[in-house]
Write a protein that holds these residues in place. Structure first.
Motif, PDB file in Angstrom:
ATOM      1  N   VAL A 141      50.177  18.424  39.114  1.00 44.67           N
ATOM      2  CA  VAL A 141      49.808  17.060  39.461  1.00 44.67           C
ATOM      3  C   VAL A 141      50.712  16.073  38.733  1.00 44.67           C
ATOM      4  O   VAL A 141      51.165  15.089  39.313  1.00 44.67           O
ATOM      5  N   GLU A 142      51.003  16.347  37.449  1.00 45.53           N
ATOM      6  CA  GLU A 142      51.882  15.471  36.684  1.00 45.53           C
ATOM      7  C   GLU A 142      53.289  15.469  37.262  1.00 45.53           C
ATOM      8  O   GLU A 142      53.933  14.426  37.332  1.00 45.53           O
ATOM      9  N   ALA A 143      53.777  16.617  37.686  1.00 48.85           N
ATOM     10  CA  ALA A 143      55.116  16.695  38.257  1.00 48.85           C
ATOM     11  C   ALA A 143      55.180  15.937  39.574  1.00 48.85           C
ATOM     12  O   ALA A 143      56.167  15.268  39.867  1.00 48.85           O
ATOM     13  N   ALA A 144      54.129  16.021  40.375  1.00 49.13           N
ATOM     14  CA  ALA A 144      54.109  15.314  41.652  1.00 49.13           C
ATOM     15  C   ALA A 144      54.051  13.807  41.440  1.00 49.13           C
ATOM     16  O   ALA A 144      54.635  13.044  42.197  1.00 49.13           O
ATOM     17  N   ALA A 145      53.357  13.367  40.397  1.00 51.37           N
ATOM     18  CA  ALA A 145      53.234  11.937  40.133  1.00 51.37           C
ATOM     19  C   ALA A 145      54.532  11.353  39.589  1.00 51.37           C
ATOM     20  O   ALA A 145      54.800  10.166  39.784  1.00 51.37           O
ATOM     21  N   SER A 146      55.333  12.157  38.912  1.00 55.23           N
ATOM     22  CA  SER A 146      56.551  11.633  38.306  1.00 55.23           C
ATOM     23  C   SER A 146      57.719  11.591  39.284  1.00 55.23           C
ATOM     24  O   SER A 146      58.723  10.971  38.988  1.00 55.23           O
ATOM     25  N   THR A 147      57.614  12.213  40.443  1.00 54.80           N
ATOM     26  CA  THR A 147      58.708  12.213  41.406  1.00 54.80           C
ATOM     27  C   THR A 147      58.612  10.985  42.296  1.00 54.80           C
ATOM     28  O   THR A 147      57.591  10.308  42.357  1.00 54.80           O
ATOM     29  N   ALA A 148      59.684  10.697  42.997  1.00 56.56           N
ATOM     30  CA  ALA A 148      59.719   9.563  43.910  1.00 56.56           C
ATOM     31  C   ALA A 148      58.784   9.814  45.087  1.00 56.56           C
ATOM     32  O   ALA A 148      58.536  10.963  45.453  1.00 56.56           O
ATOM     33  N   PRO A 149      58.263   8.753  45.695  1.00 60.33           N
ATOM     34  CA  PRO A 149      57.365   8.942  46.831  1.00 60.33           C
ATOM     35  C   PRO A 149      58.098   9.600  48.000  1.00 60.33           C
ATOM     36  O   PRO A 149      59.266   9.314  48.264  1.00 60.33           O
ATOM     37  N   VAL A 150      57.387  10.467  48.679  1.00 59.93           N
ATOM     38  CA  VAL A 150      57.957  11.190  49.803  1.00 59.93           C
ATOM     39  C   VAL A 150      57.736  10.379  51.066  1.00 59.93           C
ATOM     40  O   VAL A 150      56.634   9.891  51.318  1.00 59.93           O
ATOM     41  N   SER A 151      58.777  10.227  51.841  1.00 59.79           N
ATOM     42  CA  SER A 151      58.674   9.480  53.088  1.00 59.79           C
ATOM     43  C   SER A 151      58.060  10.361  54.156  1.00 59.79           C
ATOM     44  O   SER A 151      58.369  11.539  54.276  1.00 59.79           O
ATOM     45  N   GLY A 152      57.179   9.774  54.939  1.00 57.47           N
ATOM     46  CA  GLY A 152      56.532  10.494  56.022  1.00 57.47           C
ATOM     47  C   GLY A 152      55.927   9.514  57.000  1.00 57.47           C
ATOM     48  O   GLY A 152      56.156   8.306  56.932  1.00 57.47           O
ATOM     49  N   ILE A 153      55.154  10.029  57.914  1.00 60.05           N
ATOM     50  CA  ILE A 153      54.520   9.207  58.938  1.00 60.05           C
ATOM     51  C   ILE A 153      53.023   9.161  58.671  1.00 60.05           C
ATOM     52  O   ILE A 153      52.398  10.180  58.408  1.00 60.05           O
TER      53      ILE A 153
END
Length: 85
Positions: free
Chosen positions: A49-61
């Motif tokens: 969860v911490e790794a996902a929060a520290s990355t840039a937002p993922v673009s999607g639809i």
């Protein structure tokens, strides 16, 4: 119910041995992978969860809840009806 108690004792001992072997293997794997109890967890509860929060937002639809149109997930509001996410 159990006429032959020696068979029952042998089966109980065998199941105990299998459970002990499994427990030892799990403990060894946890220590080998660094997942011991001494690992500190952040506020998120897990390292993933911490790794996902520290990355840039993922673009999607995403779909707008107000009008139902699709738009890019990085936009803060729907481009059609201007509804905020």
């Amino acid at each position: 119910m159990f006429e032959d108690t020696s068979l029952v004792i042998v089966l109980l001992v065998a199941s105990l041995v299998v459970n002990l072997i499994t427990m030892v293997m799990v403990i060894v794997l946890f220590r080998k992978n660094g997942m011991g109890a001494s690992r500190k967890e952040g506020r998120g509860g897990s390292a993933q969860v911490e790794a996902a929060a520290s990355t840039a937002p993922v673009s999607g639809i995403v779909f707008c809840r107000a009008c139902g149109n699709q738009y890019d997930s990085t936009s803060p509001a729907c481009p059609s009806c201007k509804a905020v996410r």
